[in-house]
Design a protein around this motif. Sequence first.
Motif, PDB file in Angstrom:
ATOM      1  N   VAL A 102     -27.190  20.325  24.539  1.00  0.00           N
ATOM      2  CA  VAL A 102     -26.650  20.655  25.868  1.00  0.00           C
ATOM      3  C   VAL A 102     -25.332  21.422  25.753  1.00  0.00           C
ATOM      4  CG1 VAL A 102     -27.887  18.820  27.064  1.00  0.00           C
ATOM      5  CG2 VAL A 102     -25.566  18.381  26.247  1.00  0.00           C
ATOM      6  N   GLU A 103     -24.528  21.109  24.761  1.00  0.00           N
ATOM      7  CA  GLU A 103     -23.289  21.871  24.557  1.00  0.00           C
ATOM      8  C   GLU A 103     -23.602  23.315  24.197  1.00  0.00           C
ATOM      9  OE1 GLU A 103     -20.839  19.786  21.709  1.00  0.00           O
ATOM     10  OE2 GLU A 103     -20.483  18.118  23.092  1.00  0.00           O
ATOM     11  N   ALA A 104     -24.549  23.519  23.294  1.00  0.00           N
ATOM     12  CA  ALA A 104     -24.915  24.883  22.892  1.00  0.00           C
ATOM     13  C   ALA A 104     -25.535  25.657  24.054  1.00  0.00           C
ATOM     14  CB  ALA A 104     -25.884  24.844  21.710  1.00  0.00           C
ATOM     15  N   ALA A 105     -26.279  24.955  24.923  1.00  0.00           N
ATOM     16  CA  ALA A 105     -26.914  25.611  26.071  1.00  0.00           C
ATOM     17  C   ALA A 105     -25.945  25.808  27.235  1.00  0.00           C
ATOM     18  CB  ALA A 105     -28.109  24.780  26.534  1.00  0.00           C
ATOM     19  N   GLY A 106     -24.820  25.089  27.207  1.00  0.00           N
ATOM     20  CA  GLY A 106     -23.850  25.189  28.301  1.00  0.00           C
ATOM     21  C   GLY A 106     -24.334  24.512  29.569  1.00  0.00           C
ATOM     22  N   VAL A 107     -25.069  23.405  29.416  1.00  0.00           N
ATOM     23  CA  VAL A 107     -25.577  22.669  30.573  1.00  0.00           C
ATOM     24  C   VAL A 107     -25.226  21.191  30.408  1.00  0.00           C
ATOM     25  CG1 VAL A 107     -27.488  24.301  30.889  1.00  0.00           C
ATOM     26  CG2 VAL A 107     -27.878  22.206  29.571  1.00  0.00           C
ATOM     27  N   THR A 108     -25.488  20.445  31.454  1.00  0.00           N
ATOM     28  CA  THR A 108     -25.270  19.000  31.378  1.00  0.00           C
ATOM     29  C   THR A 108     -26.544  18.317  30.880  1.00  0.00           C
ATOM     30  OG1 THR A 108     -26.066  18.598  33.615  1.00  0.00           O
ATOM     31  CG2 THR A 108     -23.696  19.100  33.364  1.00  0.00           C
ATOM     32  N   LYS A 109     -26.394  17.056  30.441  1.00  0.00           N
ATOM     33  CA  LYS A 109     -27.582  16.301  30.024  1.00  0.00           C
ATOM     34  C   LYS A 109     -28.538  16.147  31.203  1.00  0.00           C
ATOM     35  CE  LYS A 109     -25.909  13.615  26.113  1.00  0.00           C
ATOM     36  NZ  LYS A 109     -25.657  12.286  25.559  1.00  0.00           N
ATOM     37  N   GLY A 110     -27.983  15.924  32.383  1.00  0.00           N
ATOM     38  CA  GLY A 110     -28.832  15.791  33.573  1.00  0.00           C
ATOM     39  C   GLY A 110     -29.680  17.030  33.811  1.00  0.00           C
ATOM     40  N   ALA A 111     -29.061  18.193  33.625  1.00  0.00           N
ATOM     41  CA  ALA A 111     -29.806  19.450  33.800  1.00  0.00           C
ATOM     42  C   ALA A 111     -30.919  19.554  32.758  1.00  0.00           C
ATOM     43  CB  ALA A 111     -28.864  20.645  33.694  1.00  0.00           C
ATOM     44  N   MET A 112     -30.606  19.184  31.515  1.00  0.00           N
ATOM     45  CA  MET A 112     -31.619  19.240  30.472  1.00  0.00           C
ATOM     46  C   MET A 112     -32.768  18.281  30.785  1.00  0.00           C
ATOM     47  SD  MET A 112     -31.578  18.151  26.479  1.00  0.00           S
ATOM     48  CE  MET A 112     -32.825  16.864  26.487  1.00  0.00           C
ATOM     49  N   TYR A 113     -32.402  17.054  31.173  1.00  0.00           N
ATOM     50  CA  TYR A 113     -33.426  16.043  31.422  1.00  0.00           C
ATOM     51  C   TYR A 113     -34.280  16.349  32.663  1.00  0.00           C
ATOM     52  CZ  TYR A 113     -31.606  13.091  27.696  1.00  0.00           C
ATOM     53  OH  TYR A 113     -31.233  12.592  26.471  1.00  0.00           O
ATOM     54  N   HIS A 114     -33.821  17.271  33.488  1.00  0.00           N
ATOM     55  CA  HIS A 114     -34.642  17.721  34.620  1.00  0.00           C
ATOM     56  C   HIS A 114     -35.881  18.461  34.106  1.00  0.00           C
ATOM     57  CE1 HIS A 114     -35.590  19.063  38.665  1.00  0.00           C
ATOM     58  NE2 HIS A 114     -35.739  20.286  38.192  1.00  0.00           N
ATOM     59  N   PHE A 120     -36.724  18.581  30.415  1.00  0.00           N
ATOM     60  CA  PHE A 120     -37.219  17.972  29.173  1.00  0.00           C
ATOM     61  C   PHE A 120     -36.768  16.514  29.119  1.00  0.00           C
ATOM     62  CE2 PHE A 120     -36.275  22.464  28.398  1.00  0.00           C
ATOM     63  CZ  PHE A 120     -37.521  22.934  27.993  1.00  0.00           C
ATOM     64  N   GLN A 121     -37.691  15.592  28.941  1.00  0.00           N
ATOM     65  CA  GLN A 121     -37.343  14.177  28.928  1.00  0.00           C
ATOM     66  C   GLN A 121     -36.773  13.710  27.598  1.00  0.00           C
ATOM     67  OE1 GLN A 121     -40.700  11.888  30.210  1.00  0.00           O
ATOM     68  NE2 GLN A 121     -40.925  13.013  32.119  1.00  0.00           N
ATOM     69  N   SER A 122     -37.023  14.494  26.535  1.00  0.00           N
ATOM     70  CA  SER A 122     -36.613  14.038  25.209  1.00  0.00           C
ATOM     71  C   SER A 122     -36.564  15.208  24.234  1.00  0.00           C
ATOM     72  CB  SER A 122     -37.626  13.015  24.684  1.00  0.00           C
ATOM     73  OG  SER A 122     -38.896  13.639  24.538  1.00  0.00           O
ATOM     74  N   LYS A 123     -36.050  14.937  23.053  1.00  0.00           N
ATOM     75  CA  LYS A 123     -36.104  15.936  21.972  1.00  0.00           C
ATOM     76  C   LYS A 123     -37.551  16.242  21.616  1.00  0.00           C
ATOM     77  CE  LYS A 123     -33.819  15.247  18.208  1.00  0.00           C
ATOM     78  NZ  LYS A 123     -33.031  14.724  17.068  1.00  0.00           N
ATOM     79  N   ASP A 124     -38.415  15.243  21.691  1.00  0.00           N
ATOM     80  CA  ASP A 124     -39.837  15.451  21.415  1.00  0.00           C
ATOM     81  C   ASP A 124     -40.418  16.495  22.373  1.00  0.00           C
ATOM     82  OD1 ASP A 124     -42.239  14.498  19.859  1.00  0.00           O
ATOM     83  OD2 ASP A 124     -42.934  13.975  21.872  1.00  0.00           O
ATOM     84  N   ASP A 125     -40.025  16.453  23.643  1.00  0.00           N
ATOM     85  CA  ASP A 125     -40.472  17.460  24.610  1.00  0.00           C
ATOM     86  C   ASP A 125     -40.025  18.863  24.178  1.00  0.00           C
ATOM     87  OD1 ASP A 125     -41.651  15.608  26.254  1.00  0.00           O
ATOM     88  OD2 ASP A 125     -40.176  15.770  27.874  1.00  0.00           O
ATOM     89  N   LEU A 126     -38.796  18.945  23.693  1.00  0.00           N
ATOM     90  CA  LEU A 126     -38.272  20.239  23.243  1.00  0.00           C
ATOM     91  C   LEU A 126     -39.041  20.742  22.021  1.00  0.00           C
ATOM     92  CD1 LEU A 126     -34.488  19.492  23.676  1.00  0.00           C
ATOM     93  CD2 LEU A 126     -35.736  21.329  24.829  1.00  0.00           C
ATOM     94  N   LEU A 127     -39.271  19.860  21.069  1.00  0.00           N
ATOM     95  CA  LEU A 127     -39.994  20.248  19.862  1.00  0.00           C
ATOM     96  C   LEU A 127     -41.402  20.705  20.221  1.00  0.00           C
ATOM     97  CD1 LEU A 127     -39.808  20.460  16.782  1.00  0.00           C
ATOM     98  CD2 LEU A 127     -40.545  18.063  16.649  1.00  0.00           C
ATOM     99  N   PHE A 128     -42.066  19.965  21.096  1.00  0.00           N
ATOM    100  CA  PHE A 128     -43.410  20.347  21.509  1.00  0.00           C
ATOM    101  C   PHE A 128     -43.402  21.676  22.261  1.00  0.00           C
ATOM    102  CE2 PHE A 128     -47.029  20.352  24.442  1.00  0.00           C
ATOM    103  CZ  PHE A 128     -48.064  20.249  23.521  1.00  0.00           C
ATOM    104  N   ALA A 129     -42.395  21.910  23.095  1.00  0.00           N
ATOM    105  CA  ALA A 129     -42.307  23.167  23.854  1.00  0.00           C
ATOM    106  C   ALA A 129     -42.184  24.366  22.918  1.00  0.00           C
ATOM    107  CB  ALA A 129     -41.130  23.117  24.826  1.00  0.00           C
ATOM    108  N   ILE A 130     -41.475  24.185  21.805  1.00  0.00           N
ATOM    109  CA  ILE A 130     -41.349  25.254  20.805  1.00  0.00           C
ATOM    110  C   ILE A 130     -42.729  25.558  20.218  1.00  0.00           C
ATOM    111  CG2 ILE A 130     -40.456  25.771  18.490  1.00  0.00           C
ATOM    112  CD1 ILE A 130     -37.894  24.150  19.396  1.00  0.00           C
TER     113      ILE A 130
END
Length: 194
Positions: A32-44, A46-56
């Motif tokens: 979230v720091e690298a993306a410049g967003v809040t955790k809340g924005a990310m969790y809107h 992607f629910q988890s790191k697993d979601d991010l890995l799968f999205a890739i």
Amino acid sequence: MKNTNVADAVLQAALDLFATQGYATTSVQQIVEAAGVTKGAMYHYFQSKDDLLFAIYDRMLTLQKRRLEEITSAGGDTIDVVRAVCVDVVESSIDLLPEGTVFFRSMHMLSEPRRKEVTRRRREYHDEFAALIAQGQAEGTVRTDVPRSVLIAHFYSDVHYLSYWYSPSGPESKSEVANQLADLFLRSITLEDG
């Protein structure tokens, strides 16, 4: 940042971090720091790191499957179609080099249902490629003295290691490398008089 760009920014930050420092050692806070967003924005998105890995993986698998289908549906001589597929998979793998890096280093870290889904989708692609090789064998243009699985592994081993040796700033362009690898593969599998 517009909401429509939040998901892309988070995904890109995750990709960059997973590729450079590894999935296991990357925290949600770093993403979230690298993306410049809040955790809340990310969790809107992607629910988890697993979601991010799968999205890739989803982005890479979807693109390559779509391109495979476009090439095969265009038709043509089997060997020409195999060559076009080989060139495409190398070029798209180079275009998605960070995704490939993450793919081969971190796939085992996906949750089991997601890992099974990725494996299923990779198998689908593999089976379509294998069908092309089988068609060439049936036509008498592709050798049959080596098991089809070995012929396919011969090509894809080069593709799987691209992220370890290919550099976009190196002497060969992605198209040169794609054509060279496709030519080497086809010379090794085609029959002289086929």
